[in-house]
Design a protein around this motif. Structure first.
Motif, PDB file in Angstrom:
ATOM      1  N   LYS A   6       0.828  -1.205   0.000  1.00 58.92           N
ATOM      2  CA  LYS A   6       0.000   0.000   0.000  1.00 58.92           C
ATOM      3  C   LYS A   6       0.864   1.258   0.000  1.00 58.92           C
ATOM      4  CE  LYS A   6      -4.045  -2.093   2.086  1.00 58.92           C
ATOM      5  NZ  LYS A   6      -5.002  -2.103   3.196  1.00 58.92           N
ATOM      6  N   TYR A  10       0.897   4.245  -2.715  1.00 58.94           N
ATOM      7  CA  TYR A  10       0.823   5.635  -2.253  1.00 58.94           C
ATOM      8  C   TYR A  10       1.950   6.457  -2.879  1.00 58.94           C
ATOM      9  CZ  TYR A  10       0.503   9.517   1.096  1.00 58.94           C
ATOM     10  OH  TYR A  10       0.378  10.756   1.679  1.00 58.94           O
ATOM     11  N   GLY A  15       1.144  10.284  -3.217  1.00 59.11           N
ATOM     12  CA  GLY A  15       0.259  10.618  -2.107  1.00 59.11           C
ATOM     13  C   GLY A  15      -1.000  11.354  -2.516  1.00 59.11           C
ATOM     14  N   GLY A  17      -4.505  11.048  -3.496  1.00 63.34           N
ATOM     15  CA  GLY A  17      -5.642  10.143  -3.530  1.00 63.34           C
ATOM     16  C   GLY A  17      -6.623  10.449  -4.645  1.00 63.34           C
ATOM     17  N   TRP A  20      -5.156   8.984  -7.837  1.00 62.47           N
ATOM     18  CA  TRP A  20      -5.342   7.532  -7.785  1.00 62.47           C
ATOM     19  C   TRP A  20      -6.791   7.168  -8.095  1.00 62.47           C
ATOM     20  CZ3 TRP A  20      -8.451   5.118  -4.071  1.00 62.47           C
ATOM     21  CH2 TRP A  20      -8.414   3.728  -4.069  1.00 62.47           C
ATOM     22  N   MET A  32      -5.395  -0.887  -2.661  1.00 59.85           N
ATOM     23  CA  MET A  32      -5.723   0.265  -1.812  1.00 59.85           C
ATOM     24  C   MET A  32      -7.212   0.560  -1.815  1.00 59.85           C
ATOM     25  SD  MET A  32      -2.912   1.960  -0.666  1.00 59.85           S
ATOM     26  CE  MET A  32      -3.133   3.718  -0.667  1.00 59.85           C
ATOM     27  N   PHE A  37      -5.521   5.759   1.823  1.00 60.77           N
ATOM     28  CA  PHE A  37      -4.840   7.017   1.515  1.00 60.77           C
ATOM     29  C   PHE A  37      -4.972   7.994   2.669  1.00 60.77           C
ATOM     30  CE2 PHE A  37      -4.205   5.946  -2.916  1.00 60.77           C
ATOM     31  CZ  PHE A  37      -3.097   6.704  -3.248  1.00 60.77           C
ATOM     32  N   ASP A  41      -1.931   9.399   4.968  1.00 59.80           N
ATOM     33  CA  ASP A  41      -1.757  10.852   5.109  1.00 59.80           C
ATOM     34  C   ASP A  41      -1.719  11.262   6.578  1.00 59.80           C
ATOM     35  OD1 ASP A  41      -1.605  11.573   2.416  1.00 59.80           O
ATOM     36  OD2 ASP A  41      -3.761  11.959   2.262  1.00 59.80           O
TER      37      ASP A  41
END
Length: 87
Positions: A6, A10, A15, A17, A20, A32, A37, A41
């Motif tokens: 994961k 990321y 990073g 989201g 993604w 994920m 996410f 974070d």
């Protein structure tokens, strides 16, 4: 549960989201979930605060407990901590 796989996803999406969610590959989405996410974070933010010395000892202990509760093993915790900025 946060895993090394994961964390790699990321990092692949820097990073982001939203990025993604919009264009993420099926294989990455199989690894994920949205909540992963947000959790990563949050953990990174907490780790950064601890690294900068901006929190109390009690808060730092709480972060350690959160890491243990949300990461699958010690190696994942080390990787997550290495991803956090100190500046």
């Amino acid at each position: 549960m946060i895993t090394e796989a994961k964390l790699n996803v990321y990092k692949d999406y820097r990073g982001d989201g939203d990025f993604w969610a919009r264009i993420g590959l099926k294989r990455d989405k199989a690894i994920m979930e949205d909540g992963d996410f947000y959790l990563i974070d949050s953990l990174l933010q907490d780790i950064e605060l601890v690294k900068r010395g901006l929190v109390s000892e009690k808060f730092a202990e709480t972060v350690d407990k959160k890491l243990l509760a949300n990461c699958d093993n010690a190696e994942t915790i080390v990787l997550l901590k290495s991803m956090a900025r100190k500046e």
